[in-house]
Design a protein around this motif. Structure first.
Motif, short mmCIF file in Angstrom:
data_model
loop_
_atom_site.label_atom_id
_atom_site.label_comp_id
_atom_site.label_asym_id
_atom_site.label_seq_id
_atom_site.Cartn_x
_atom_site.Cartn_y
_atom_site.Cartn_z
N TYR A 21 -4.48 9.24 -9.33
CA TYR A 21 -3.43 8.22 -9.26
C TYR A 21 -3.56 7.24 -10.43
O TYR A 21 -2.57 6.81 -11.03
N CYS A 34 -6.96 4.31 5.51
CA CYS A 34 -6.55 3.17 4.69
C CYS A 34 -5.89 2.12 5.59
O CYS A 34 -6.16 0.93 5.48
N LEU A 83 -6.27 8.68 5.90
CA LEU A 83 -7.59 8.45 5.32
C LEU A 83 -8.29 7.27 5.95
O LEU A 83 -9.41 6.94 5.58
N GLY A 122 4.56 2.89 -3.94
CA GLY A 122 3.84 2.99 -5.21
C GLY A 122 4.32 4.21 -5.95
O GLY A 122 5.47 4.64 -5.80
N LEU A 123 3.43 4.81 -6.69
CA LEU A 123 3.79 6.00 -7.45
C LEU A 123 4.22 7.13 -6.53
O LEU A 123 4.98 8.00 -6.92
N GLY A 124 3.74 7.09 -5.29
CA GLY A 124 4.13 8.10 -4.30
C GLY A 124 5.63 8.15 -4.12
O GLY A 124 6.21 9.22 -3.95
N ASN A 125 6.27 6.99 -4.18
CA ASN A 125 7.71 6.94 -3.99
C ASN A 125 8.46 7.18 -5.28
O ASN A 125 9.45 7.91 -5.32
N SER A 170 -5.42 -0.67 -2.04
CA SER A 170 -5.60 -0.30 -0.63
C SER A 170 -6.51 0.93 -0.50
O SER A 170 -7.24 1.07 0.47
N MET A 171 -6.48 1.82 -1.51
CA MET A 171 -7.37 2.98 -1.46
C MET A 171 -8.81 2.54 -1.63
O MET A 171 -9.71 2.98 -0.91
N ILE A 216 -7.95 10.65 -4.65
CA ILE A 216 -6.60 10.14 -4.92
C ILE A 216 -6.67 9.03 -5.95
O ILE A 216 -5.91 9.01 -6.91
N SER A 232 -1.17 -0.21 -4.43
CA SER A 232 -1.57 0.99 -3.69
C SER A 232 -3.03 1.36 -3.96
O SER A 232 -3.77 1.69 -3.03
N SER A 252 0.54 6.28 3.11
CA SER A 252 -0.90 5.96 2.98
C SER A 252 -1.67 6.37 4.24
O SER A 252 -2.56 5.66 4.71
N SER A 280 0.83 -1.19 0.00
CA SER A 280 0.00 0.00 0.00
C SER A 280 0.87 1.25 0.00
O SER A 280 0.64 2.21 -0.73
N ALA A 281 1.92 1.22 0.84
CA ALA A 281 2.74 2.42 0.98
C ALA A 281 3.59 2.68 -0.26
O ALA A 281 3.68 3.80 -0.74
N PHE A 286 1.22 11.07 2.22
CA PHE A 286 0.80 10.37 1.01
C PHE A 286 1.55 9.05 0.89
O PHE A 286 0.98 7.99 0.65
N SER A 287 2.86 9.14 1.10
CA SER A 287 3.70 7.98 0.88
C SER A 287 3.41 6.88 1.90
O SER A 287 3.52 5.69 1.58
N1 TRP Z 1 1.13 5.43 -0.42
C1 TRP Z 1 0.81 5.16 -1.78
C2 TRP Z 1 1.96 5.58 -2.65
O1 TRP Z 1 2.93 6.07 -2.17
C3 TRP Z 1 -0.47 5.83 -2.19
C4 TRP Z 1 -1.61 5.47 -1.29
C5 TRP Z 1 -2.16 4.25 -1.13
C6 TRP Z 1 -2.28 6.34 -0.42
N2 TRP Z 1 -3.15 4.31 -0.19
C7 TRP Z 1 -3.27 5.57 0.25
C8 TRP Z 1 -2.14 7.67 -0.16
C9 TRP Z 1 -4.06 6.16 1.19
C10 TRP Z 1 -2.97 8.25 0.79
C11 TRP Z 1 -3.91 7.49 1.47
O2 TRP Z 1 1.94 5.42 -3.82
#
Ligand code: TRP
Length: 449
Positions: A104, A233, A231, A24-27, A322-323, A100, A319, A228, A21-22, A225-226
């Motif tokens: 995303y 999640c 929210l 993903g594109l965030g990184n 998980s959203m 998101i 990711s 997660s 989940s953590a 964001f990175s």
């Molecule tokens: N963390 C994920 C990423 O870095 C994105 C993501 C997944 C996310 N679940 C989330 C961000 C919930 C915010 C809340 O790509």
């Protein structure tokens, strides 16, 4: 609820799915471009502060709520504080998760286009300028980006409808380790580029003259964001944890691996940015313009490029899953929807909003609010506003409202090796440090003060 709640089967499964989940594109996409826009080293340092000092305790807070109640975001708050307004986090989370998911999925759609392009050797284009131009003409075109966004979301549907263990856990177990290995290979390649030193200096040498409140806000948004975070999640995922899962350790491992991947991505991207004479502050397109140029300069370029974009696509998928799980768990728990039906609604709305985001690089680029296109607006509002606010409410809730015995018993599960001082440190952070820091950065970053 008579039906027994699904659980992740193994310890590796817990790590792989939360890290899935953590990471993903965030990184790999968002971190390098945000760091590029906000001046590099100082941004990284502030990001690290937010990940380890604020992020890890807030991750624990989400885990505590989720595992203790075994419910979705909304249900969890209702159970812990019936009749009180804390559940607002649940609604914020539902809203932000769909925003998101929408933008995303556009970027995840770009990875699909790039798998396709890599298989076609980028139409024979090899020059750096040519590759950049190719991205622009693709992203601004009318139907292709929207089509890929919809394809990506359809794949999400197929996996999500299969359920927690069969779908989510299996995929993450295989994919995450593979992603790590390939990132290391690309790192070594980038470190041998002519301007490697310049790139690394940009990434690692903090220049504090660049730090403004908006850089701080950007770094905080990136950290949340990175991870997660904010929210619910992680509340949702931890409701599938077993009673023995050590929460603090899981949070720590997740933060470490997540940070490692972002730094690896930075080490891959910035030496190339300087080698190919690009502007680090190019924004969302940065990574997609740079990567093909990197692969072109490696022996066996097509194979690397295909492999990389497949992995990036899979990392995005773990990711987005998980959203979506936030809304799906909410609709199935609270309204008794079938899993399939809840998934269909969630993905359907995302397809609609996602298509608008996809077009916001092209024909809808004139639709702006406060100078932000729909895509940028969704990103800004969710990452820089809703996630920190959600994180702040969650930390205040667990720090001040939730019964301390719950916090202690959830963190100090037998065999977890957690000492009483560690619980205390987490609580102090949740009570004082996190709400103050988030509040300050938030108020200053938005220019409210
Ligand atoms: N963390 C994920 C990423 O870095 C994105 C993501 C997944 C996310 N679940 C989330 C961000 C919930 C915010 C809340 O790509």
């Amino acid at each position: 609820m008579t039906q027994q709640r699904a659980q992740f089967a193994t310890r590796l499964g817990v790590i792989a799915t939360t890290v899935g989940s953590a990471v993903g594109l965030g990184n790999i996409w968002r971190f390098p471009f945000e760091a590029g826009v906000h001046g590099g080293g100082a941004f990284l340092l502030i990001d690290l502060f937010f990940i380890f000092i604020i992020g890890v305790p807030v991750v624990c807070a989400e885990f505590i709520i989720g595992r203790h109640t075994g419910l979705n975001v909304r249900g969890a708050f209702r159970k812990l504080a019936p009749g009180r307004p804390w559940g607002i986090v649940g609604y914020l989370g539902l809203l932000a998760s769909i925003l998101i998911l929408s933008f995303y999925s556009v970027v995840a759609g770009w990875t699909l286009e790039y798998i396709w392009q890599s298989l076609n050797s980028f139409g024979g284009v090899t020059s750096v300028e040519g590759l950049h131009g190719q991205f622009d003409s693709f992203a601004t075109s009318d139907w292709r980006p929207a089509m890929w966004t919809i394809v990506f979301l359809a794949i999400n549907y197929l996996i999500l409808a299969r359920g927690v263990q069969k779908g989510i856990e299996k995929m993450s177990n295989i994919m995450m380790p593979l992603l790590f290995v390939i990132l290391v290979v690309f790192c070594i390649n980038s470190l041998r580029m002519p301007a490697a030193a310049e790139g690394l200096t940009f990434l690692f040498k903090p220049d504090f003259s660049q730090v403004t409140p908006s850089v701080m806000l950007g770094a905080m948004g990136q950290a949340f964001f990175s991870l997660s975070l904010g929210l619910g999640c992680l509340i949702t995922y931890s409701s599938y944890f077993k009673k023995e899962t050590p929460l603090l350790r899981t949070a720590g491992i997740m933060a470490w691996l997540d940070t490692m991947v972002a730094i690896l991505a930075g080490v891959i991207i910035f030496p190339a940015v300087f080698t190919f004479g690009m502007e680090p502050a190019a924004g969302p397109k940065l990574v997609f313009e740079i990567l093909p140029s990197i692969f072109m300069h490696m022996p066996g370029s097509m194979m690397w490029s295909v492999l990389f974009f497949i992995l990036l696509f899979l990392a995005s998928l773990s990711s987005t899953i998980s959203m979506s799980e936030i809304t799906i768990a909410y609709m199935t728990d609270e309204y008794g929807f079938s899993r399939r039906r809840a998934t269909a609604y969630n993905i359907g709305v995302a397809m609609l909003l996602g298509s608008v985001c996809a077009l916001s690089f092209g024909s809808l680029s004139g639709w702006t609010v406060c100078g932000l296109t729909v895509f940028n607006l969704f990103d800004y509002v969710s990452s820089n506003i809703i996630l920190p606010v959600g994180g702040m409410i969650i930390s205040i809730f667990v720090g001040w409202v939730l019964d301390r015995t719950v916090v202690t018993s959830e963190l100090m599960t037998p065999g977890s090796g957690v000492k009483p001082w560690m619980v205390k440190a987490v609580v102090i952070c949740l009570r004082y440090i996190a709400p103050t820091c988030i509040g300050l950065v938030f108020v200053c970053g938005l220019g409210l003060w």
